[in-house]
Structure formats: C-alpha cells, structure tokens
Design a protein around this motif. Structure first.
Motif, PDB file in Angstrom:
ATOM      1  N   MET A  34     -10.442  -7.629   6.677  1.00  0.00           N
ATOM      2  CA  MET A  34      -9.048  -6.793   6.612  1.00  0.00           C
ATOM      3  C   MET A  34      -8.423  -6.496   8.158  1.00  0.00           C
ATOM      4  SD  MET A  34      -9.217  -2.760   7.160  1.00  0.00           S
ATOM      5  CE  MET A  34     -10.125  -2.842   8.398  1.00  0.00           C
ATOM      6  N   VAL A  35      -9.094  -7.069   9.977  1.00  0.00           N
ATOM      7  CA  VAL A  35      -8.422  -6.978  10.499  1.00  0.00           C
ATOM      8  C   VAL A  35      -8.270  -8.361  10.901  1.00  0.00           C
ATOM      9  CG1 VAL A  35      -9.612  -7.155  12.916  1.00  0.00           C
ATOM     10  CG2 VAL A  35     -10.277  -5.739  11.430  1.00  0.00           C
ATOM     11  N   TYR A  36      -8.580  -9.262  10.516  1.00  0.00           N
ATOM     12  CA  TYR A  36      -8.146 -11.159  10.472  1.00  0.00           C
ATOM     13  C   TYR A  36      -6.854 -11.184  10.179  1.00  0.00           C
ATOM     14  CZ  TYR A  36      -7.742 -15.285   9.982  1.00  0.00           C
ATOM     15  OH  TYR A  36      -7.728 -17.007  10.905  1.00  0.00           O
ATOM     16  N   SER A  37      -6.682 -10.461   8.827  1.00  0.00           N
ATOM     17  CA  SER A  37      -5.350 -10.426   8.482  1.00  0.00           C
ATOM     18  C   SER A  37      -4.622  -9.549   9.234  1.00  0.00           C
ATOM     19  CB  SER A  37      -5.848  -9.505   7.152  1.00  0.00           C
ATOM     20  OG  SER A  37      -5.499  -8.454   6.326  1.00  0.00           O
ATOM     21  N   GLN A  38      -4.704  -8.507   9.908  1.00  0.00           N
ATOM     22  CA  GLN A  38      -3.382  -8.237  10.537  1.00  0.00           C
ATOM     23  C   GLN A  38      -3.129  -8.905  11.199  1.00  0.00           C
ATOM     24  OE1 GLN A  38      -3.847  -3.554  10.669  1.00  0.00           O
ATOM     25  NE2 GLN A  38      -5.565  -3.709   9.525  1.00  0.00           N
ATOM     26  N   ILE A  39      -3.647  -9.665  12.085  1.00  0.00           N
ATOM     27  CA  ILE A  39      -3.244 -10.441  13.186  1.00  0.00           C
ATOM     28  C   ILE A  39      -2.375 -11.047  12.854  1.00  0.00           C
ATOM     29  CG2 ILE A  39      -3.786 -11.757  15.051  1.00  0.00           C
ATOM     30  CD1 ILE A  39      -5.524  -9.029  14.239  1.00  0.00           C
ATOM     31  N   GLU A  40      -1.089 -11.072  13.715  1.00  0.00           N
ATOM     32  CA  GLU A  40      -0.061 -12.464  13.487  1.00  0.00           C
ATOM     33  C   GLU A  40      -0.111 -13.889  14.148  1.00  0.00           C
ATOM     34  OE1 GLU A  40       0.852  -8.762  15.597  1.00  0.00           O
ATOM     35  OE2 GLU A  40       1.418  -8.086  13.097  1.00  0.00           O
ATOM     36  N   ASN A  41      -0.183 -14.592  13.387  1.00  0.00           N
ATOM     37  CA  ASN A  41      -0.368 -15.577  13.489  1.00  0.00           C
ATOM     38  C   ASN A  41      -1.790 -16.504  13.780  1.00  0.00           C
ATOM     39  OD1 ASN A  41       2.838 -16.221  13.739  1.00  0.00           O
ATOM     40  ND2 ASN A  41       2.549 -15.758  15.762  1.00  0.00           N
ATOM     41  N   ALA A  42      -2.484 -15.897  13.634  1.00  0.00           N
ATOM     42  CA  ALA A  42      -3.663 -15.971  13.125  1.00  0.00           C
ATOM     43  C   ALA A  42      -4.272 -16.979  12.811  1.00  0.00           C
ATOM     44  CB  ALA A  42      -4.838 -15.031  13.023  1.00  0.00           C
ATOM     45  N   GLY A  43      -3.675 -17.481  11.816  1.00  0.00           N
ATOM     46  CA  GLY A  43      -3.370 -18.486  10.464  1.00  0.00           C
ATOM     47  C   GLY A  43      -3.269 -19.732  10.944  1.00  0.00           C
ATOM     48  N   ASP A  44      -2.560 -19.895  12.595  1.00  0.00           N
ATOM     49  CA  ASP A  44      -1.404 -20.653  12.954  1.00  0.00           C
ATOM     50  C   ASP A  44      -2.589 -21.411  14.126  1.00  0.00           C
ATOM     51  OD1 ASP A  44       0.546 -20.381  11.169  1.00  0.00           O
ATOM     52  OD2 ASP A  44       1.528 -19.030  12.620  1.00  0.00           O
ATOM     53  N   LEU A  45      -3.693 -20.463  14.184  1.00  0.00           N
ATOM     54  CA  LEU A  45      -4.444 -21.177  14.896  1.00  0.00           C
ATOM     55  C   LEU A  45      -5.266 -22.300  14.972  1.00  0.00           C
ATOM     56  CD1 LEU A  45      -5.659 -17.836  17.065  1.00  0.00           C
ATOM     57  CD2 LEU A  45      -4.629 -19.318  18.019  1.00  0.00           C
ATOM     58  N   PRO A  46      -6.330 -23.298  15.502  1.00  0.00           N
ATOM     59  CA  PRO A  46      -6.586 -24.399  15.532  1.00  0.00           C
ATOM     60  C   PRO A  46      -8.173 -23.502  14.742  1.00  0.00           C
ATOM     61  CG  PRO A  46      -5.849 -24.666  17.454  1.00  0.00           C
ATOM     62  CD  PRO A  46      -5.779 -23.720  17.448  1.00  0.00           C
ATOM     63  N   ALA A  47      -8.707 -24.375  13.599  1.00  0.00           N
ATOM     64  CA  ALA A  47      -9.832 -23.709  13.327  1.00  0.00           C
ATOM     65  C   ALA A  47     -10.876 -23.097  13.767  1.00  0.00           C
ATOM     66  CB  ALA A  47     -10.233 -24.873  12.628  1.00  0.00           C
ATOM     67  N   HIS A  48     -11.713 -23.996  15.067  1.00  0.00           N
ATOM     68  CA  HIS A  48     -12.417 -23.519  15.748  1.00  0.00           C
ATOM     69  C   HIS A  48     -12.179 -21.879  16.720  1.00  0.00           C
ATOM     70  CE1 HIS A  48      -9.927 -25.755  18.736  1.00  0.00           C
ATOM     71  NE2 HIS A  48     -10.264 -24.689  19.594  1.00  0.00           N
ATOM     72  N   HIS A  49     -10.531 -21.696  17.029  1.00  0.00           N
ATOM     73  CA  HIS A  49     -10.521 -20.551  17.479  1.00  0.00           C
ATOM     74  C   HIS A  49     -10.051 -19.303  16.248  1.00  0.00           C
ATOM     75  CE1 HIS A  49      -9.241 -22.149  21.333  1.00  0.00           C
ATOM     76  NE2 HIS A  49      -8.156 -22.986  21.094  1.00  0.00           N
ATOM     77  N   GLN A  50      -9.784 -20.109  15.039  1.00  0.00           N
ATOM     78  CA  GLN A  50     -10.068 -18.781  13.914  1.00  0.00           C
ATOM     79  C   GLN A  50     -11.223 -18.279  13.738  1.00  0.00           C
ATOM     80  OE1 GLN A  50      -8.239 -19.472  10.245  1.00  0.00           O
ATOM     81  NE2 GLN A  50      -6.544 -21.588  11.589  1.00  0.00           N
TER      82      GLN A  50
END
Length: 85
Positions: A34-50
């Motif tokens: 829920m919190v992660y979905s509210q972070i803009e551009n989080a899905g654009d980060l490399p997998a290890h940063h995600q």
C-alpha cells in the motif's frame, strides 16, 4: 561529494548488504504494498533498490511509525536512490 559523505554511503550500502539477504522473491505484507504504491517512480528503480525500499518501508511499519511519515520517508529515500542508479 564530501569524502565523509562518500564513506557514509559506502558504509550504509555495506551494512544493508549484511541485513538484506539475497532471495529470489520476497512476499511483503499488504501494508508495504500500500505504501510502496504511493511512491512515484518506485517501479522505475532497479530491482535491488526496490527491494531495499520495500525493506525500509517494512521496518518503519514494524516500528509503528505513522503512515504519512512512512510515505514521506520512503519518497525521500526513493529520490535519493534515483541519484545512484
């Protein structure tokens, strides 16, 4: 960048590598999603940063921080991670 700041960044990365064991897939609680979905551009980060971002969100959740504070901290962390992609 200041040498002391560079050292601190390297040390944080080293300590995170000790805390975050490499696993093929982690199942995060719904609250983290829920919190992660509210972070803009989080899905654009490399997998290890995600994974790191989700790990930190989970820790803040377990420490019972207020959700708005978790979101603000996660946004700040994601922005900092974008600089080191």
């Amino acid at each position: 960048m200041d040498p002391l700041l560079q050292y601190a960044c390297r040390r944080v990365a080293e300590l995170e590598s000790l805390l975050l064991a490499e696993v093929s897939e982690t199942v995060w609680p719904a609250e983290v999603g829920m919190v992660y979905s509210q972070i803009e551009n989080a899905g654009d980060l490399p997998a290890h940063h995600q994974r790191r971002l989700q790990h930190h969100i989970n820790r803040m959740w377990l420490e019972r921080m207020p959700v708005p504070s978790i979101i603000a901290a996660a946004r700040s962390l994601a922005a900092a991670m974008e600089e080191y992609v």
